[in-house]
Design an enzyme around this catalytic site. Structure first.
Site, mmCIF file in Angstrom:
data_model
loop_
_atom_site.group_PDB
_atom_site.id
_atom_site.type_symbol
_atom_site.label_atom_id
_atom_site.label_comp_id
_atom_site.label_asym_id
_atom_site.label_seq_id
_atom_site.Cartn_x
_atom_site.Cartn_y
_atom_site.Cartn_z
ATOM 1 N N ASP A 32 -7.011 -24.275 -10.667
ATOM 2 C CA ASP A 32 -7.766 -23.034 -10.493
ATOM 3 C C ASP A 32 -9.148 -23.353 -9.913
ATOM 4 O O ASP A 32 -9.718 -24.405 -10.197
ATOM 5 C CB ASP A 32 -7.943 -22.344 -11.853
ATOM 6 N N ASP A 57 -9.469 -25.696 -5.093
ATOM 7 C CA ASP A 57 -9.272 -24.481 -4.303
ATOM 8 C C ASP A 57 -8.043 -24.696 -3.427
ATOM 9 O O ASP A 57 -7.990 -25.684 -2.662
ATOM 10 C CB ASP A 57 -10.520 -24.264 -3.432
ATOM 11 N N LEU A 72 0.155 -18.519 -8.269
ATOM 12 C CA LEU A 72 -0.485 -17.276 -8.701
ATOM 13 C C LEU A 72 -1.920 -17.179 -8.175
ATOM 14 O O LEU A 72 -2.589 -16.164 -8.410
ATOM 15 C CB LEU A 72 -0.511 -17.204 -10.244
ATOM 16 N N LYS A 90 -7.653 -16.270 3.510
ATOM 17 C CA LYS A 90 -7.481 -17.736 3.567
ATOM 18 C C LYS A 90 -6.658 -18.208 2.374
ATOM 19 O O LYS A 90 -5.776 -19.059 2.504
ATOM 20 C CB LYS A 90 -8.850 -18.431 3.526
ATOM 21 N N TYR A 144 -5.637 -8.208 1.248
ATOM 22 C CA TYR A 144 -4.710 -8.542 0.157
ATOM 23 C C TYR A 144 -3.270 -8.228 0.561
ATOM 24 O O TYR A 144 -2.399 -9.089 0.502
ATOM 25 C CB TYR A 144 -5.118 -7.749 -1.080
ATOM 26 N N LYS A 148 -0.579 -11.093 1.457
ATOM 27 C CA LYS A 148 0.632 -11.297 0.645
ATOM 28 C C LYS A 148 1.902 -11.150 1.491
ATOM 29 O O LYS A 148 2.905 -11.811 1.241
ATOM 30 C CB LYS A 148 0.655 -10.297 -0.515
ATOM 31 N N ARG A 185 -9.952 -3.173 -13.054
ATOM 32 C CA ARG A 185 -8.668 -2.470 -12.975
ATOM 33 C C ARG A 185 -8.671 -1.275 -13.921
ATOM 34 O O ARG A 185 -9.442 -1.214 -14.868
ATOM 35 C CB ARG A 185 -7.517 -3.419 -13.301
HETATM 36 P P1 NAD Z 1 -6.484 -13.038 -11.719
HETATM 37 O O1 NAD Z 1 -7.556 -12.703 -10.743
HETATM 38 O O2 NAD Z 1 -6.775 -12.844 -13.164
HETATM 39 O O3 NAD Z 1 -5.984 -14.532 -11.519
HETATM 40 C C1 NAD Z 1 -5.991 -15.189 -10.284
HETATM 41 C C2 NAD Z 1 -6.382 -16.638 -10.529
HETATM 42 O O4 NAD Z 1 -6.376 -17.329 -9.276
HETATM 43 C C3 NAD Z 1 -7.802 -16.780 -11.085
HETATM 44 O O5 NAD Z 1 -7.802 -17.690 -12.147
HETATM 45 C C4 NAD Z 1 -8.609 -17.297 -9.896
HETATM 46 O O6 NAD Z 1 -9.753 -18.048 -10.281
HETATM 47 C C5 NAD Z 1 -7.560 -18.109 -9.166
HETATM 48 N N1 NAD Z 1 -7.842 -18.270 -7.739
HETATM 49 C C6 NAD Z 1 -8.191 -17.317 -6.834
HETATM 50 N N2 NAD Z 1 -8.338 -17.850 -5.618
HETATM 51 C C7 NAD Z 1 -8.053 -19.180 -5.737
HETATM 52 C C8 NAD Z 1 -8.062 -20.271 -4.829
HETATM 53 N N3 NAD Z 1 -8.375 -20.112 -3.532
HETATM 54 N N4 NAD Z 1 -7.746 -21.512 -5.308
HETATM 55 C C9 NAD Z 1 -7.442 -21.703 -6.620
HETATM 56 N N5 NAD Z 1 -7.443 -20.702 -7.527
HETATM 57 C C10 NAD Z 1 -7.750 -19.451 -7.084
HETATM 58 O O7 NAD Z 1 -5.198 -12.198 -11.300
HETATM 59 P P2 NAD Z 1 -3.819 -11.963 -12.062
HETATM 60 O O8 NAD Z 1 -3.756 -10.551 -12.446
HETATM 61 O O9 NAD Z 1 -3.611 -13.005 -13.082
HETATM 62 O O10 NAD Z 1 -2.802 -12.191 -10.862
HETATM 63 C C11 NAD Z 1 -2.101 -13.408 -10.679
HETATM 64 C C12 NAD Z 1 -1.238 -13.320 -9.436
HETATM 65 O O11 NAD Z 1 -0.315 -12.234 -9.567
HETATM 66 C C13 NAD Z 1 -2.040 -13.050 -8.151
HETATM 67 O O12 NAD Z 1 -1.494 -13.806 -7.112
HETATM 68 C C14 NAD Z 1 -1.835 -11.575 -7.911
HETATM 69 O O13 NAD Z 1 -1.921 -11.264 -6.557
HETATM 70 C C15 NAD Z 1 -0.441 -11.344 -8.469
HETATM 71 N N6 NAD Z 1 -0.266 -9.952 -8.909
HETATM 72 C C16 NAD Z 1 -0.885 -9.473 -10.022
HETATM 73 C C17 NAD Z 1 -0.714 -8.139 -10.390
HETATM 74 C C18 NAD Z 1 -1.365 -7.562 -11.614
HETATM 75 O O14 NAD Z 1 -1.185 -6.369 -11.896
HETATM 76 N N7 NAD Z 1 -2.092 -8.315 -12.403
HETATM 77 C C19 NAD Z 1 0.081 -7.292 -9.591
HETATM 78 C C20 NAD Z 1 0.669 -7.829 -8.454
HETATM 79 C C21 NAD Z 1 0.513 -9.155 -8.115
HETATM 80 N N1 UDP Z 2 -8.702 3.647 -10.928
HETATM 81 C C1 UDP Z 2 -9.383 4.651 -11.602
HETATM 82 N N2 UDP Z 2 -10.457 4.307 -12.343
HETATM 83 C C2 UDP Z 2 -10.880 3.019 -12.498
HETATM 84 C C3 UDP Z 2 -10.173 1.992 -11.824
HETATM 85 C C4 UDP Z 2 -9.082 2.349 -11.039
HETATM 86 O O1 UDP Z 2 -9.034 5.827 -11.509
HETATM 87 O O2 UDP Z 2 -11.878 2.793 -13.213
HETATM 88 C C5 UDP Z 2 -7.496 4.013 -10.145
HETATM 89 C C6 UDP Z 2 -7.394 3.376 -8.768
HETATM 90 O O3 UDP Z 2 -8.070 4.164 -7.800
HETATM 91 C C7 UDP Z 2 -5.886 3.366 -8.567
HETATM 92 C C8 UDP Z 2 -5.316 3.163 -9.978
HETATM 93 O O4 UDP Z 2 -6.361 3.562 -10.864
HETATM 94 O O5 UDP Z 2 -5.444 4.614 -8.079
HETATM 95 C C9 UDP Z 2 -4.912 1.727 -10.283
HETATM 96 O O6 UDP Z 2 -6.009 0.899 -9.951
HETATM 97 P P1 UDP Z 2 -5.997 -0.677 -10.211
HETATM 98 O O7 UDP Z 2 -7.218 -1.218 -9.547
HETATM 99 O O8 UDP Z 2 -5.799 -0.952 -11.649
HETATM 100 O O9 UDP Z 2 -4.680 -1.189 -9.474
HETATM 101 P P2 UDP Z 2 -4.126 -0.967 -7.969
HETATM 102 O O10 UDP Z 2 -4.941 0.074 -7.268
HETATM 103 O O11 UDP Z 2 -4.264 -2.290 -7.330
HETATM 104 O O12 UDP Z 2 -2.743 -0.526 -8.185
#
Ligand code: NAD
Ligand code: UDP
Length: 311
Positions: A32, A57, A72, A90, A144, A148, A185
């Site tokens: 991380d 990184d 992740l 990146k 993003y 992805k 979020r």
């Molecule tokens: P998070 O931000 O809590 O965790 C991401 C981790 O990646 C962090 O620890 C961050 O420091 C590390 N990181 C970021 N850039 C990096 C880099 N360049 N090199 C090394 N480490 C790096 O997010 P999360 O919610 O735990 O999500 C984890 C993964 O799941 C992500 O890839 C995210 O896109 C994917 N994802 C999450 C959700 C969700 O709802 N949480 C939904 C869809 C996809």
């Molecule tokens: N959102 C909201 N209030 C907040 C944060 C987010 O109404 O304080 C809304 C945001 O605009 C989106 C939904 O909640 O429509 C989910 O947002 P989140 O950032 O959790 O996830 P994502 O948009 O990536 O699905």
């Protein structure tokens, strides 16, 4: 004993995954750069001889030995991935190439944490894996979403061209304990605001929908996908199909916390998807996976976590 690399292992989903993999008797390497990850998420694991932390990184190449890789690493919440959009790209593109090269060298299986955001503002509902999506290539979410999507392309091309063993999962909105309170979020914001008796921020009129999956269910799905023996590479949706509007979610959080907070309605950020709900029939068929945590139970556990941070 498997040696498993979890990039982004100090993040929200990553730290739950590291714990589960250790419980199952694996050696875990957590990599991380701590952009959004937190030391406190993994501090208690540092004394475990099967756990190694590497501060690195993924935009820079790395060499190490492992049998499986969960990629992740990537900021996941809109405020974080929009903070430095070029870096987000990146991480998604150069980062996954470095990690794919590592998988190729080790002949390791690599699982990519993709996202429901590859569907953009979907014109099909619910979304299944055959849908190609409706993504704005030049909007504030594009770094993003397109990052992805490009990562999914690189995964499939490394598979076709070099025979790398890949798994792609498309994760839908996930919540639970150990979310970063500053993540921005909707679940974390609403709970913190409700607990602090502050206004609960609703973007737009709150009629947009999301489907929220509890983190333990998600981790179970990730592990099943990684270890499936059917040569099933995905992409596969992982999420909880129980859909609700943002306003319904906020109302439920207000009720569960017994909060007196008021709702305030703020402008909807551009390109915010109108609705989102996973079709999980593929995960049910291929992985025998269905999320089992009811949202009220999951929210209660998450609320307890945020309460514990206040003490
Ligand atoms: P998070 O931000 O809590 O965790 C991401 C981790 O990646 C962090 O620890 C961050 O420091 C590390 N990181 C970021 N850039 C990096 C880099 N360049 N090199 C090394 N480490 C790096 O997010 P999360 O919610 O735990 O999500 C984890 C993964 O799941 C992500 O890839 C995210 O896109 C994917 N994802 C999450 C959700 C969700 O709802 N949480 C939904 C869809 C996809
Ligand atoms: N959102 C909201 N209030 C907040 C944060 C987010 O109404 O304080 C809304 C945001 O605009 C989106 C939904 O909640 O429509 C989910 O947002 P989140 O950032 O959790 O996830 P994502 O948009 O990536 O699905």
């Amino acid at each position: 004993m498997k040696k498993i690399l979890v990039t982004g292992g100090a993040g929200f989903i990553g730290n739950h995954l590291c714990r589960r993999l250790l419980q199952e008797g694996n050696k875990v390497i957590c990599l991380d750069n701590f952009f959004t990850g937190l030391k406190r998420h993994i501090e208690d694991l540092l004394s475990n001889p099967d756990f190694t932390l590497i501060e690195h990184d993924i935009v820079e190449p790395i060499s190490l030995e492992c049998n499986q890789i969960y990629n992740l690493a990537c900021p996941a919440s809109p405020p974080h991935y929009q903070f430095d959009p070029v870096k987000t790209m990146k991480t998604s593109v150069i980062g996954i190439m470095n990690i794919l090269d590592l998988a190729k060298k080790n002949r390791a299986t690599i699982l990519q944490a993709s996202t429901s955001e590859v569907y953009g503002n979907p014109l099909e509902h619910p979304q299944n894996e055959k849908y190609w999506g409706n993504v704005n290539p030049i909007g504030i979410r594009s770094c993003y979403d397109e990052g992805k999507r490009a990562a999914e392309t690189l995964m499939t091309d490394y598979h076709r061209q070099y025979g790398v063993d890949i798994r792609i999962v498309r994760i839908f909105n996930t919540y639970g304990p150990n979310m970063d309170p500053k993540d921005g979020r909707v679940v974390s914001n609403c709970i913190i605001q409700a607990l602090n008796s502050e206004n609960i921020t609703i973007y737009g009129d709150g009629s947009q929908t999301r489907s929220f999956c509890y983190v333990d269910d998600l981790v179970e799905g990730l592990i099943r996908m990684m270890n499936n023996q059917n040569e099933f590479t995905g992409p596969v949706n992982l999420g909880n199909p129980s859909e609700r509007t943002v306003l319904e979610l906020a109302r439920e959080i207000k009720e569960l916390t017994g909060s007196k907070s008021e709702f305030v309605f703020l402008p909807l950020p551009s390109d915010d998807p109108v609705k989102r709900k996973p079709d999980i029939s593929l995960a049910q068929k291929e992985l025998n996976w269905t999320p089992s945590t009811d949202i009220t139970d999951g929210l209660k556990k998450t609320i307890e976590y945020f309460k514990s941070l206040k003490n």
